[in-house]
Design a protein around this motif. Structure first.
Motif, mmCIF file in Angstrom:
data_model
loop_
_atom_site.group_PDB
_atom_site.id
_atom_site.type_symbol
_atom_site.label_atom_id
_atom_site.label_comp_id
_atom_site.label_asym_id
_atom_site.label_seq_id
_atom_site.Cartn_x
_atom_site.Cartn_y
_atom_site.Cartn_z
ATOM 1 N N ILE A 1 -4.514 -0.787 1.957
ATOM 2 C CA ILE A 1 -4.739 0.454 1.792
ATOM 3 C C ILE A 1 -5.912 1.031 1.543
ATOM 4 C CG2 ILE A 1 -3.279 2.129 -0.062
ATOM 5 C CD1 ILE A 1 -1.241 0.513 -0.994
ATOM 6 N N ILE A 2 -6.555 0.728 0.345
ATOM 7 C CA ILE A 2 -7.801 1.244 0.422
ATOM 8 C C ILE A 2 -8.370 1.162 1.834
ATOM 9 C CG2 ILE A 2 -10.016 1.336 -0.872
ATOM 10 C CD1 ILE A 2 -8.474 -0.826 -2.506
ATOM 11 N N LEU B 1 -3.485 -4.861 -0.445
ATOM 12 C CA LEU B 1 -3.351 -4.041 -1.681
ATOM 13 C C LEU B 1 -5.205 -4.027 -0.410
ATOM 14 C CD1 LEU B 1 -1.872 -4.437 -4.779
ATOM 15 C CD2 LEU B 1 -1.222 -3.329 -3.502
ATOM 16 N N GLU C 1 -6.882 3.153 -7.233
ATOM 17 C CA GLU C 1 -5.756 1.683 -6.075
ATOM 18 C C GLU C 1 -7.328 1.437 -6.122
ATOM 19 O OE1 GLU C 1 -5.524 4.657 -2.093
ATOM 20 O OE2 GLU C 1 -7.664 3.619 -2.100
ATOM 21 N N ARG C 2 -8.271 0.751 -7.144
ATOM 22 C CA ARG C 2 -9.348 0.182 -7.459
ATOM 23 C C ARG C 2 -8.709 -0.393 -8.888
ATOM 24 N NH1 ARG C 2 -10.594 -2.587 -3.945
ATOM 25 N NH2 ARG C 2 -12.108 -2.379 -2.907
ATOM 26 N N LYS D 1 -6.197 -2.786 -7.299
ATOM 27 C CA LYS D 1 -6.594 -4.021 -7.613
ATOM 28 C C LYS D 1 -8.115 -3.688 -6.954
ATOM 29 C CE LYS D 1 -7.443 -6.807 -3.227
ATOM 30 N NZ LYS D 1 -8.102 -7.661 -3.536
ATOM 31 N N THR E 1 -7.309 4.442 3.293
ATOM 32 C CA THR E 1 -7.655 5.721 2.797
ATOM 33 C C THR E 1 -9.234 6.087 2.719
ATOM 34 O OG1 THR E 1 -6.485 5.004 0.745
ATOM 35 C CG2 THR E 1 -7.671 6.256 0.636
#
Length: 177
Positions: free
Chosen positions: A27-28, A24, A64-65, A68, A31
């Motif tokens: 993805i961060i 995951l 996102e956070r 994750k 971004t």
């Protein structure tokens, strides 16, 4: 500038995959790289970090956070608070030497990386900006007191801190042990 940024962005995407794999956190990372590509071009070309861009990515990072989170869960909030406070203090003391976009960007970086990552990011960005600024003055590209775009150095310093922060800190400690 655009083809160069496309190649650099692609290279950072590949590096993110090598660092994080299929997790995951990838993805961060993707971004963050996307945000930094936009900010680098905007700051170099127009000397501005657009609020609309930061707001759009802030929403993405919050979502996102949620999936994750940093550990402990409040690390994102303290990172954001420190990022905002530290840069605001610098802007006040330097009487505008730090732009509002930089303040908001470091708030977002603090949210994504937490306090430790934020502090390393700030140190590396400042170091990179100082080295390039001094070199630019020595070769006559920059004049003393002239504003330079700090966004690209923030972006590069943050990528280094995010991808290699633990290794950088361990290397630094090894110098004194």
């Amino acid at each position: 500038m655009y083809p160069v940024m496309e190649v650099i962005t692609g290279a950072f995407f590949v590096l993110a995959y090598q660092v994080f794999g299929l997790q995951l956190e990838l993805i961060i990372a993707l971004t963050l790289i996307s945000l930094f590509s936009i900010i680098t071009v905007s700051d170099l070309k127009y000397m501005i970090i657009p609020d609309k861009v930061l707001l759009f990515f802030a929403i993405l990072f919050i979502v996102e956070r949620l999936f994750k989170p940093l550990s402990p869960w409040w690390a994102s909030l303290t990172g954001a608070a420190l990022g905002f406070s530290l840069l605001l203090l610098i802007a006040i003391i330097s009487k505008g030497g730090m732009g509002g976009g930089d303040i908001k960007l470091f708030t977002l970086i603090g949210f994504v990386l937490g306090v430790k990552g934020l502090l390393l990011s700030f140190f590396l960005a400042t170091l990179l900006g100082a080295v390039v600024g001094i070199a630019g003055m020595l070769i006559g590209k920059f004049k003393k007191g002239e504003a330079i775009a700090f966004g690209p150095y923030i972006c590069l310093g943050t990528i280094l801190a995010y991808f290699y922060g633990e290794e950088i800190v361990q290397w630094y400690y090894s110098l004194y042990i």
